[in-house]
Design a protein around this motif. Sequence first.
Motif, short mmCIF file in Angstrom:
data_model
loop_
_atom_site.label_atom_id
_atom_site.label_comp_id
_atom_site.label_asym_id
_atom_site.label_seq_id
_atom_site.Cartn_x
_atom_site.Cartn_y
_atom_site.Cartn_z
N ALA A 21 -6.36 3.51 -8.62
CA ALA A 21 -5.16 4.40 -9.20
C ALA A 21 -5.36 6.15 -9.06
O ALA A 21 -4.51 6.98 -8.73
CB ALA A 21 -4.46 3.80 -10.08
N THR A 24 -6.23 7.59 -5.87
CA THR A 24 -4.95 7.81 -5.03
C THR A 24 -3.69 8.18 -5.34
O THR A 24 -2.68 8.18 -4.72
CB THR A 24 -4.61 6.09 -4.38
OG1 THR A 24 -4.34 5.23 -5.50
CG2 THR A 24 -5.94 5.73 -3.47
N ASN A 25 -3.67 8.41 -6.87
CA ASN A 25 -2.48 8.85 -7.44
C ASN A 25 -1.40 7.57 -7.41
O ASN A 25 -0.07 8.17 -7.27
CB ASN A 25 -2.06 10.19 -7.09
CG ASN A 25 -3.00 11.21 -7.41
OD1 ASN A 25 -3.33 11.50 -8.30
ND2 ASN A 25 -3.17 12.12 -6.40
N SER A 26 -1.86 6.58 -7.42
CA SER A 26 -0.73 5.37 -7.17
C SER A 26 -1.40 4.18 -7.76
O SER A 26 -2.12 3.58 -7.61
CB SER A 26 -0.57 5.13 -5.86
OG SER A 26 0.28 4.08 -5.72
N ILE A 27 -0.74 3.65 -9.00
CA ILE A 27 -0.85 2.69 -9.94
C ILE A 27 -0.60 1.34 -8.85
O ILE A 27 -1.38 0.59 -8.99
CB ILE A 27 0.22 2.47 -11.05
CG1 ILE A 27 -0.22 3.52 -12.08
CG2 ILE A 27 -0.07 1.08 -11.58
CD1 ILE A 27 0.66 3.53 -13.07
N GLU A 28 0.39 1.34 -8.07
CA GLU A 28 0.84 0.25 -6.94
C GLU A 28 -0.33 0.14 -6.13
O GLU A 28 -0.84 -1.05 -5.90
CB GLU A 28 2.11 0.52 -6.49
CG GLU A 28 3.02 0.42 -7.37
CD GLU A 28 3.46 1.52 -8.02
OE1 GLU A 28 2.72 2.93 -7.68
OE2 GLU A 28 4.27 1.68 -9.08
N ILE A 29 -0.94 0.98 -5.60
CA ILE A 29 -1.92 1.02 -4.70
C ILE A 29 -3.27 0.52 -5.31
O ILE A 29 -4.05 -0.27 -4.77
CB ILE A 29 -2.17 2.35 -3.91
CG1 ILE A 29 -1.19 2.69 -2.75
CG2 ILE A 29 -3.39 2.33 -3.06
CD1 ILE A 29 -1.02 4.05 -1.97
N GLY A 30 -3.39 0.94 -6.56
CA GLY A 30 -4.56 0.59 -7.24
C GLY A 30 -4.69 -0.65 -7.52
O GLY A 30 -5.84 -1.37 -7.35
N LYS A 33 -5.13 -2.84 -3.90
CA LYS A 33 -6.46 -2.56 -3.47
C LYS A 33 -7.20 -3.57 -4.24
O LYS A 33 -8.33 -4.21 -3.78
CB LYS A 33 -6.66 -1.52 -3.03
CG LYS A 33 -5.92 -0.74 -1.84
CD LYS A 33 -6.57 0.50 -1.22
CE LYS A 33 -5.64 1.01 -0.34
NZ LYS A 33 -6.46 1.32 1.09
N GLU A 105 -11.10 2.43 -2.62
CA GLU A 105 -9.86 2.94 -2.19
C GLU A 105 -9.84 2.86 -0.80
O GLU A 105 -8.56 3.09 -0.15
CB GLU A 105 -9.49 4.32 -2.76
CG GLU A 105 -10.36 5.48 -2.23
CD GLU A 105 -11.27 5.76 -3.04
OE1 GLU A 105 -12.12 6.98 -2.81
OE2 GLU A 105 -11.98 4.83 -4.02
#
Length: 111
Positions: A21, A24-30, A33, A105
């Motif tokens: 997160a 990537t600056n994204s909690i959802e992607i963190g 993945k 990531e």
Amino acid sequence: MVMVNLTIVNNSTAVRANVIAIRTNSIEIGLLKAMMIENLKEKMKNGIAHFIFQKKNGEFRECWGTTQAALAKAMSNGNGESREVFKTTAFFDVTKGEWRSFRWESLIQVF
């Protein structure tokens, strides 16, 4: 009838999700993945897994890897630190016959 989807996140998955997160600056992607990595690690522990990750130079790398205990013991000297310390996941690349790793990531797909 109410259906509830429940995802249990262990400590390792939570740590990976947080690192991804941040990167990537994204909690959802963190979280997504990190769960993919858990799935991949389970598949590699039990056999050969097929997956894709993006290399640092931007190329996509399709791999067939494993971490089966018998192979890992035979193909490593046991020295050094776990790749997890470096926020990566190690695997034995069965097509290259060598140990490799990928940044958390960078995982794209697990088949």
